[in-house]
Motif scaffolding. Structure first.
Motif, PDB file in Angstrom:
ATOM      1  N   GLY A 370      14.244  -3.247  11.255  1.00  0.00           N
ATOM      2  CA  GLY A 370      13.297  -2.578  10.366  1.00  0.00           C
ATOM      3  C   GLY A 370      13.343  -1.070  10.517  1.00  0.00           C
ATOM      4  N   GLU A 373      16.209   0.272   8.505  1.00  0.00           N
ATOM      5  CA  GLU A 373      15.881   0.307   7.077  1.00  0.00           C
ATOM      6  C   GLU A 373      14.945   1.475   6.769  1.00  0.00           C
ATOM      7  N   ASP A 388       6.261   2.070   8.524  1.00  0.00           N
ATOM      8  CA  ASP A 388       7.597   2.671   8.613  1.00  0.00           C
ATOM      9  C   ASP A 388       7.644   3.710   9.729  1.00  0.00           C
ATOM     10  N   LEU A 391       7.916   1.958  12.959  1.00  0.00           N
ATOM     11  CA  LEU A 391       9.275   1.445  13.148  1.00  0.00           C
ATOM     12  C   LEU A 391      10.227   2.560  13.584  1.00  0.00           C
TER      13      LEU A 391
END
Length: 463
Positions: A370, A373, A388, A391
């Protein structure tokens, strides 16, 4: 079997390092005097060199001369020794270095009276094999946590020229919990050879290490013998003394190139990219020596396979992938968690390791995926969510504390560190892990604060 007193004076050609001669075909009922892979001595005047039979076609026999044909002519005499290459085996070989002919090259005591054994024997009967069930700890978190090295496993390190695969291999050899380390160097530069030797000496493992080294300046035919000598010694230690033996070989692409060079010189028809059609069989014959003996120790094989142009479809890594049980992919100075795979890790995870091992491994890889990404979204200027950002923070911590090659942690400490990194970035419910594991291992607030303060202190000392 031929007598070494029988001289053949029928040399017909010298091509590079290959001598060709005619040997009479034996009459019906007679035993042939020349066999494939047998040794011979080639003599002319004061010159005497060792050679090996590499091809037999009717009356024509081809021999590869170890030290080249310089100074020889068709007047040379050939004496067949009647046996293939032999290697010294006894406890006296521990802490010793041998060249590609099996002779000591370290100026140590003579081993001429120690017993010898023929190399390249048959592969062990499958009925005598035990299922892989024991882990070899290396203190490399990217191996111990995510792709365990298992006894009797055969697994390569896929990499490219310029990557630190040799220092990485030396580190594993120095830290692995094996009884015996058998090292095979194939076409090594002197700097690499010296590095391996010094690494084993500095780590205190040299006394239980045997080194067989073919340097880049040595004969190509010796390069083909080194793996067989190393594996023969490893088998003897495992079978006769019940030792857990780890065999390290670098670089198997150099071995395959030597096969190609000798095959083409012997007029064999090349196949894919110049390699011969039996490349798979030649590699498999060596890798299949990996074994956990039902009544003895084990042989585990870890090799380096360089990929020209980082091309995994190159014949050497491509064939290797069909034979071995996974691979460690060394890329940009890091062990790539997505390109690496150990097909035997499930044999030991949770059975010989802590009950949280499997969950920690899977969760950290999921979170790092993740993070990658999220990093791509960031690079393309997309708006990032709070998750995000979490992550991305975890991804940086993971790369620093796990993926760097100099990270040295026992498995249990690495698992604890994994919990700390996840707790530093995510709440317990965001991990989607089993409740009993969360309750047992998720760090408390005080524990997390202590860890953060410890990291700050370390950074301050480094600065």
């Amino acid at each position: 079997m031929a007598s070494s007193n029988t001289a053949y004076r029928s040399v017909t050609a010298l091509v590079g390092d290959i001598i060709r001669l005619k040997v009479a075909v034996p009459a019906a009922g007679e035993i042939t005097q020349v066999r494939l892979n047998d040794l011979a001595t080639v003599r002319q005047g004061q010159i005497s060199r060792l050679a090996q039979v590499i091809d037999i076609r009717d009356e024509q026999v081809s021999l590869q001369v170890f030290d080249g044909c310089k100074g020889l002519s068709t007047d040379a005499e050939v004496f067949f020794l009647g046996h293939p290459m032999q290697v010294t085996f006894s406890d006296n070989i521990l802490g010793r270095i041998f060249d590609g002919k099996g002779n000591p090259s370290d100026n140590g005591p003579s081993l001429q009276f120690d017993p010898k054994t023929e190399i390249n024997g048959p592969t062990v009967n499958p009925m005598r094999r035990a299922l892989a069930s024991r882990m070899i700890r290396t203190n490399v978190p990217m191996i111990d946590v995510f792709n365990c090295l298992v006894e009797s496993q055969k697994i390569p390190i896929f990499s490219v020229a310029g990557e630190p695969f040799n220092p990485f291999l030396a580190r594993i050899g120095s830290q692995a919990d094996a009884d015996i380390i058998v090292f095979a160097g194939l076409g090594l530069g002197f700097d690499d050879f010296y590095f391996f030797r010094k690494s084993f000496e500095d780590s205190g493992t040299f006394a239980r290490t045997v080194m067989f080294v073919n340097q880049a300046s040595d004969s190509v035919v010796e390069r083909l013998l080194v793996p067989d000598m190393a594996l023969t010694v490893a088998e003897r230690f495992a079978v006769e003394e019940g030792k857990r033996v780890l065999v390290l070989m670098t670089d198997m692409t150099a071995y395959a190139d030597a096969l190609k060079e000798i095959g083409i010189a012997n007029d064999r028809v090349p196949s894919n990219r110049g390699y011969l059609g039996d490349l798979y069989s030649q590699l498999a014959r060596r890798y299949e020596k990996a074994c956990d003996y039902a009544r003895g120790g084990s042989v585990t094989i870890l090799t380096v396979t360089t990929m020209p142009g980082n091309d995994v479809s190159h014949p050497v890594p491509d064939n290797t992938g069909y034979i071995t049980e996974g691979q460690f992919y060394l890329h940009n100075g890091e062990i790539d968690p997505f390109g690496s795979l150990s097909r035997l890790k499930q044999q030991v995870i949770g059975k010989q390791t802590r009950d949280d091992h499997s969950q920690v491994m899977n969760t950290m890889i999921r979170l790092y995926s993740g993070a990658e990404e999220a990093r791509q979204k960031q690079a393309m200027a997309f708006e990032l969510s709070d998750y995000d950002e979490q992550l991305l923070a975890f991804g940086e911590l993971f790369r620093t504390h796990f993926m760097q090659l100099d990270v040295d942690l026992p498995l249990e400490k690495a698992l604890d560190l994994g919990w700390q990194l996840m707790a530093q970035c995510f709440s317990a419910d965001q991990l989607l892990m089993k409740a009993e594991l969360i309750q047992k291992y998720y760090p408390s607030a005080q524990n997390r604060d202590d860890y953060k303060n410890d990291q700050k202190n370390k950074q301050g000392q480094t600065a």
